[in-house]
Design an enzyme around this catalytic site. Structure first.
Site, mmCIF file in Angstrom:
data_model
loop_
_atom_site.group_PDB
_atom_site.id
_atom_site.type_symbol
_atom_site.label_atom_id
_atom_site.label_comp_id
_atom_site.label_asym_id
_atom_site.label_seq_id
_atom_site.Cartn_x
_atom_site.Cartn_y
_atom_site.Cartn_z
ATOM 1 N N GLY A 198 -2.538 -5.345 0.512
ATOM 2 C CA GLY A 198 -2.280 -3.940 0.817
ATOM 3 C C GLY A 198 -1.594 -3.273 -0.349
ATOM 4 N N CYS A 199 -1.413 -1.953 -0.244
ATOM 5 C CA CYS A 199 -0.722 -1.217 -1.298
ATOM 6 C C CYS A 199 -0.044 0.000 -0.690
ATOM 7 C CB CYS A 199 -1.693 -0.802 -2.410
ATOM 8 S SG CYS A 199 -3.044 0.247 -1.829
ATOM 9 N N GLY A 200 0.895 0.573 -1.435
ATOM 10 C CA GLY A 200 1.632 1.737 -0.958
ATOM 11 C C GLY A 200 2.328 2.416 -2.112
ATOM 12 N N PHE A 221 5.258 2.047 -3.138
ATOM 13 C CA PHE A 221 6.133 1.120 -3.866
ATOM 14 C C PHE A 221 5.362 0.249 -4.846
ATOM 15 C CE2 PHE A 221 4.587 -0.904 -0.080
ATOM 16 C CZ PHE A 221 4.150 -2.129 -0.543
ATOM 17 N N SER A 270 2.106 -2.907 -4.651
ATOM 18 C CA SER A 270 1.077 -3.633 -3.903
ATOM 19 C C SER A 270 1.665 -4.876 -3.245
ATOM 20 C CB SER A 270 -0.067 -4.040 -4.836
ATOM 21 O OG SER A 270 0.414 -4.921 -5.838
ATOM 22 N N VAL A 271 0.913 -5.407 -2.255
ATOM 23 C CA VAL A 271 1.275 -6.671 -1.606
ATOM 24 C C VAL A 271 0.196 -7.685 -1.952
ATOM 25 C CG1 VAL A 271 1.781 -7.855 0.559
ATOM 26 C CG2 VAL A 271 2.376 -5.441 0.301
ATOM 27 N N LYS A 322 5.549 -8.608 -2.353
ATOM 28 C CA LYS A 322 5.580 -7.176 -2.640
ATOM 29 C C LYS A 322 5.902 -6.998 -4.123
ATOM 30 C CE LYS A 322 6.776 -5.126 1.797
ATOM 31 N NZ LYS A 322 7.635 -4.149 2.483
ATOM 32 N N ASP A 333 11.860 2.078 10.677
ATOM 33 C CA ASP A 333 10.413 2.278 10.524
ATOM 34 C C ASP A 333 9.645 1.365 11.467
ATOM 35 O OD1 ASP A 333 8.091 3.374 9.579
ATOM 36 O OD2 ASP A 333 8.051 2.238 7.699
#
Length: 618
Positions: free
Chosen positions: A344-346, A348, A350-351, A368, A460
């Site tokens: 995944g990514c965001g 911040f 990537s994972v 992360k 969250d």
């Protein structure tokens, strides 16, 4: 796990037919007078005792394979309360409808059965011996998996009984029974050489008689031509009340001299490991994110449901004292293998999937990787939180293994490779029963109760941040917005709004930027809504400001079509406007546990059968 009928005022527990009739006599013998009691023959079954024309009628209620309850030839119902409610309106084959409950007198509690008295100790022993757990890990396992473990051990409860002699020949049994007083009804039970058969040895008239006990194709125990029972201890309890084919009823136990030792170290059923795939090579990565147990032989029908304790991520990787010696926040880069697989990514970064090499083993991890150019203030904040997160240890949160500072700042987390809860549930309404949803939400509540006890606010909590290890095991993840409170603080104030998930936020978070465990409770309510709506988006088509206006007007999201009313009631309590009036996670977890246990006690069959049970309840 409480009996599904325990809350009913007319449920008397494990009493005999004669005792039931005595209670009905004392209550006046009116037509339609009734009570409910445990069935001594059928595991989890009941008997409905009813008065009509000054006569007693007793109707066994069997628990079906799909978890429903039915009188022979009658309609199935999802619980004993629902069954009694139905027959109060329609006799449907009974001599009359149920008109007046014969409630227990004040101060009289339901009589516990034999297994009820042993259940807690046996569950504890089973979990401790099977998974080698102690301390908090043991307690968490008992709470979360009691319904499943109870089903496994019920059929071995006889091994705890003083009348059971696990290694006794016919001749030795006779010597034991002839020694001392030869009272009529003195008895013991022992296994025979032939697999799955037992012998009941009984004294009458100074002579010992031996009765064969065998199992039929359905696995029920009986003396030839006698009444059938789900377990051996039920058969013995029944034969204490009436001879039913014996020369005399069972009366006096011939005790096993090593019974105390058996209680201390019972022979519990072998745990049916759920994994049948080949053993993992330590230099490869699993797509499902956990290390399988060694392979075992299994038939196509031998597929028991998995338990969290079967996975490699239930206990901390540092639960081994040898590994604990190396526990540090900062990890050595040479011990970390970062794969090219992006999970995944965001904002911040990537994972990525990876493997962390420890002293005695290698574990799958999620890494992360912070993107280049991350501001120093953000890095410092993340490091402060990482120091706190590193101390958190609970089976229902994704643990932080450590931090690695190399080509980038990397947070190394436990792997939970089943994906987020909302994606798992989306479109699976027909496959995933409500009881499975409740099970996962109960685990989330257990994790949040732990964080609350540690004065840790998540900030969250949402279905996207609940990751699955498998369909029966969830972990809370993504502590990116988390904050630890001081011991004397009940909330803290955020410095800036930033990009906030407003649809999951309590009013005080949006209005005053105040966060507490009670604001996490609000978010838990939204997470419940997501789960029971099978992955739908909350406040569909609304934008953040519209959601706030909607809430200010006293409105709340409607109950999802598949959501049980008890769960929507809990959701609604999580959404109380004033934070101080909301339940804490101690209360939320207890309510979730009670509801999950009540569902688990009904649903005995495989998932497809469980859906039939859900349909019967609907």
């Amino acid at each position: 796990m409480p009996d599904p009928a325990a809350h009913l005022p007319f449920f008397y527990g494990s009493i005999s037919r004669a005792e039931a009739e005595e209670h009905l006599k004392l209550a006046g013998m009116a037509d339609g007078l009734f009570l409910l009691r445990q069935c001594l023959r059928s595991l989890g079954g009941y008997v409905l005792s009813l008065v009509h024309d000054v006569r007693f009628h007793h109707f066994p209620i069997e628990r079906q394979l799909n978890g429903t309850y039915a009188i022979a030839g009658g309609k199935a119902h999802c619980g004993p309360a629902e069954l009694c409610q139905f027959y109060s309106q329609d006799p449907d084959g009974l001599p009359c409808n149920l008109r007046k409950p014969c409630n227990r007198p004040p101060g009289l509690e339901p009589q516990p059965g034999v297994f009820d008295c042993l259940r807690d100790a046996m569950v504890r022993d089973y979990v401790r011996q099977t998974w080698k757990l102690e301390g908090d890990a043991l307690e968490q396992a008992i709470i979360s998996q009691a319904p499943q473990v109870e089903k496994l051990i019920a059929t071995t409860a006889h091994e705890r009984m003083p009348w059971y002699h696990s290694s006794l020949t016919r001749e030795e049994a006779e010597r034991k029974l002839y020694s001392g007083q030869q009272t009529d009804g003195k008895f013991l039970l022992r296994p025979r050489k032939e697999q799955g058969t037992y012998a009941l040895s009984l004294v009458y008239g100074k002579t010992v008689y031996h009765y064969l006990i065998s199992q039929d194709k359905a696995g029920k125990y009986c003396i030839p031509e006698g009444t059938k029972f789900d377990t051996l201890w039920q058969l013995v309890e029944y034969l204490k009340l009436k001879a039913d084919g014996l020369i005399y009823r069972l009366k006096e136990v011939c005790p096993n001299s090593s019974a105390s030792a058996a209680v201390a170290a019972p022979t519990l059923p072998a745990h049916p490991s759920t994994f049948t795939q080949p053993q993992r090579r330590v230099d490869t990565l699993n797509s499902d994110g956990y290390t399988p147990e060694p392979a075992r032989l299994a038939s196509s029908t031998d597929k028991p449901r998995p338990m969290p304790m079967d996975t490699s991520v239930y206990e901390s990787p540092y639960s081994d004292p040898e590994e604990l010696k190396d526990k540090k926040l900062f990890l050595k880069r040479e011990n970390l293998l970062v794969a090219d697989i992006e999970l995944g990514c965001g904002n911040f970064g990537s994972v990525r999937q990876g493997v962390y090499r420890m002293r005695k083993k290698q574990i799958d991890v999620a890494i992360k990787v912070l993107k280049q150019g991350t501001e120093k203030a953000d890095k410092d904040e993340m490091m402060r939180e990482a120091q706190i997160m590193h101390q958190l240890d609970n089976p229902y949160i994704v643990r932080l293994i450590g931090v690695c500072q190399a080509e980038a700042l990397m947070l190394v987390m436990e792997m939970a490779g089943g994906g987020p809860l909302h994606k798992f549930l989306l479109g699976k309404k027909e496959e995933i029963p409500v009881s499975n949803v409740a099970e996962l939400l109960h685990q989330v509540a257990m994790g949040m109760k732990y964080l609350e006890e540690k004065n840790f606010v998540h900030r969250d909590l949402a279905a996207r941040n609940v990751l699955l290890v498998n369909r029966h095991y969830a972990k809370i993840s993504d502590f990116g917005l988390s904050k630890a409170l001081g011991a004397d603080d009940s909330y803290y104030t955020a410095r800036s709004a930033g990009k906030w998930p407003l649809k999951w936020y309590a009013p005080e978070c949006i209005n005053f930027r105040k966060f507490s465990s009670r604001s996490d409770v609000w978010s838990y309510g939204v997470t419940m809504w997501e789960a029971f709506s099978y992955g739908q988006k909350p406040y569909k088509k609304m934008k953040g400001p519209e959601v706030l206006d909607f809430i200010k007007q006293g409105k709340r999201m409607e109950c999802p079509p598949e959501c049980p009313p008890e769960m929507y009631a809990l959701m609604s309590d999580c959404w109380i406007y004033k934070w101080e009036d909301r339940p804490d996670f101690l209360t939320v977890e207890q309510r979730m546990r009670n509801y999950y246990y009540s569902l688990a006690s009904r649903a005995e069959g495989p998932p497809q059968c469980e859906q039939v049970a859900e349909a019967a309840c609907g």
